[in-house]
Design an enzyme around this catalytic site. Structure first.
Site, PDB file in Angstrom:
ATOM      1  N   ARG A 181       0.819  -1.212   0.000  1.00  0.00           N
ATOM      2  CA  ARG A 181       0.000   0.000   0.000  1.00  0.00           C
ATOM      3  C   ARG A 181       0.853   1.263   0.000  1.00  0.00           C
ATOM      4  NH1 ARG A 181      -5.407   0.974   3.106  1.00  0.00           N
ATOM      5  NH2 ARG A 181      -5.083   2.771   1.760  1.00  0.00           N
ATOM      6  N   LYS A 182       2.137   1.121   0.211  1.00  0.00           N
ATOM      7  CA  LYS A 182       3.019   2.279   0.230  1.00  0.00           C
ATOM      8  C   LYS A 182       3.495   2.598  -1.185  1.00  0.00           C
ATOM      9  CE  LYS A 182       2.561   2.276   4.663  1.00  0.00           C
ATOM     10  NZ  LYS A 182       1.680   1.114   4.845  1.00  0.00           N
TER      11      LYS A 182
END
Length: 375
Positions: A181-182
């Protein structure tokens, strides 16, 4: 109608080739690629030392250990964060003490930290929530004179800036995430950065069972030297497979941030024209990477947050509830902290789709739902 995901990592053939090279090398565990990634990341983030780890959570744990935080001490943390921020202090026997956050940025402030300090406080974990840079120096101005270490939880922060420098550059110690998700991902993985060589050296040993000789050094010797285990350590290593991906991703970071800020500007312009919605924005002291693009749903909007998420889902748009409130979760429900801003933001914010390959038509579909439901 195809689904619009809330996020998806930006990966390509360069990452595939980098992993293939590692596989062909025959060395896939922590080794030369990890060392190269650490050096490149430290340079990019303006840090003196970088230590690759298995996750941001393990980096936070190591940061607390090397900073000397231990049993029966208090660590001030935001509840408005992923639960790992609160969990890490418990790993060293400390107590997480929840502080409220700023209503605009969602981050700790000097005032909210000061209000949460106790005689037993030895550390503060300040988060760059969703990539919005925390006003770190203001918090350090409160804590440094008291001998309280400030750990920057920069899990979402790669590519954000604070006072003209990368976030984390002004921290004595910081932890980073490379979860999918980064913006910068290695699948799983993390990094600890620090200005202190003694903390970096100890973190390197601790991540590898506290061995006096690293596995890479032993492998490089025909007659491996004997190792010693000077203290209780952990298995928090990153692999060369992950680091190879990380090196490619680090090279992509400026372009990735530029694209996300471009998409965020389109959202912000549209949302500014809709009564009852407020979009996350840059604070005066820095620029965000828009790792998450969250919107607060106010009373003037016809739908509440849950109803808006339902409307988006009916248009095949995947959204997420805003940042959680850790003090509401079972392990921390006994907390007596008064956190009105945290609870309001947790209950009223929604994370909209934002990722590198989000198309113009997909973003327009999201905005159309926001506009239609406002009428």
């Amino acid at each position: 109608m195809s689904r619009v995901n809330v996020m998806q990592p930006w990966l390509g053939e360069e990452e595939v080739a980098a992993v293939a090279d590692v596989l062909r090398s025959g060395w896939v565990a922590q080794g030369p690629r990890v060392a190269a990634f650490e050096g490149a990341f430290a340079t990019a983030m303006g840090s003196a030392h970088a230590v690759a780890t298995s996750s941001c959570t393990s980096a936070l744990h190591l940061a607390l250990v090397v900073a000397g935080v231990g049993r029966d001490q208090d660590v001030v943390v935001p509840s408005f964060s992923f639960i790992a921020t609160a969990n890490a202090p418990t790993y060293v026997g400390a107590r997480p003490v929840f502080a409220d956050v700023d209503p605009v940025t969602g981050n700790l402030t000097a005032a909210t930290v000061r209000a949460a300090l106790t005689p037993a406080t030895t550390a503060v974990v300040a988060v760059d929530q969703g990539g919005v840079p925390v006003d770190l120096q203001a918090i350090r101005d409160v804590c440094d004179p008291l001998g309280i270490v400030v750990i920057e939880d920069a899990a979402c922060g790669a590519g954000s800036t604070y006072r003209g420098r990368p976030v984390g550059a002004g921290a004595e110690i910081a932890a980073w995430s490379f979860h999918p998700r980064k913006i910068l991902t290695t699948g799983e993985g993390g990094m600890l950065t620090t200005s202190r060589p003694d903390w970096a050296a100890r973190a390197r040993r601790l991540r590898e069972h506290a061995m006096s000789v690293s596995a890479a050094d032993r492998h490089g010797s025909v007659l491996a030297p004997p190792e010693e285990y000077g203290e209780i350590g952990f298995n928090y290593r990153m692999t060369d497979l992950q680091a190879a991906v990380g090196l490619v991703q680090l090279g992509r970071l400026p372009e990735a941030v530029a694209r996300r800020r471009e998409l965020a500007a389109v959202y912000a312009k549209a949302i500014d024209e809709i009564d009852g919605l407020r979009a996350v924005a840059d604070p005066p002291w820095g620029t965000g990477n828009f790792q998450s693009f969250w919107v607060e749903v106010g009373a003037a909007y016809p739908l509440d947050r849950e109803q808006l998420m339902t409307a988006l889902a009916e248009a095949e748009v995947s959204a997420r509830r805003g940042i959680m409130a850790a003090h509401r979760q079972p392990p921390y429900r006994g907390s007596s902290a008064d956190l009105p801003v945290t609870e309001r933001l947790t209950d009223t914010t929604v994370i909209l789709p934002l990722f590198h390959e989000l198309s113009e038509s997909e973003q327009a579909r999201v905005i159309d739902v926001l506009r239609e439901e406002s009428r």
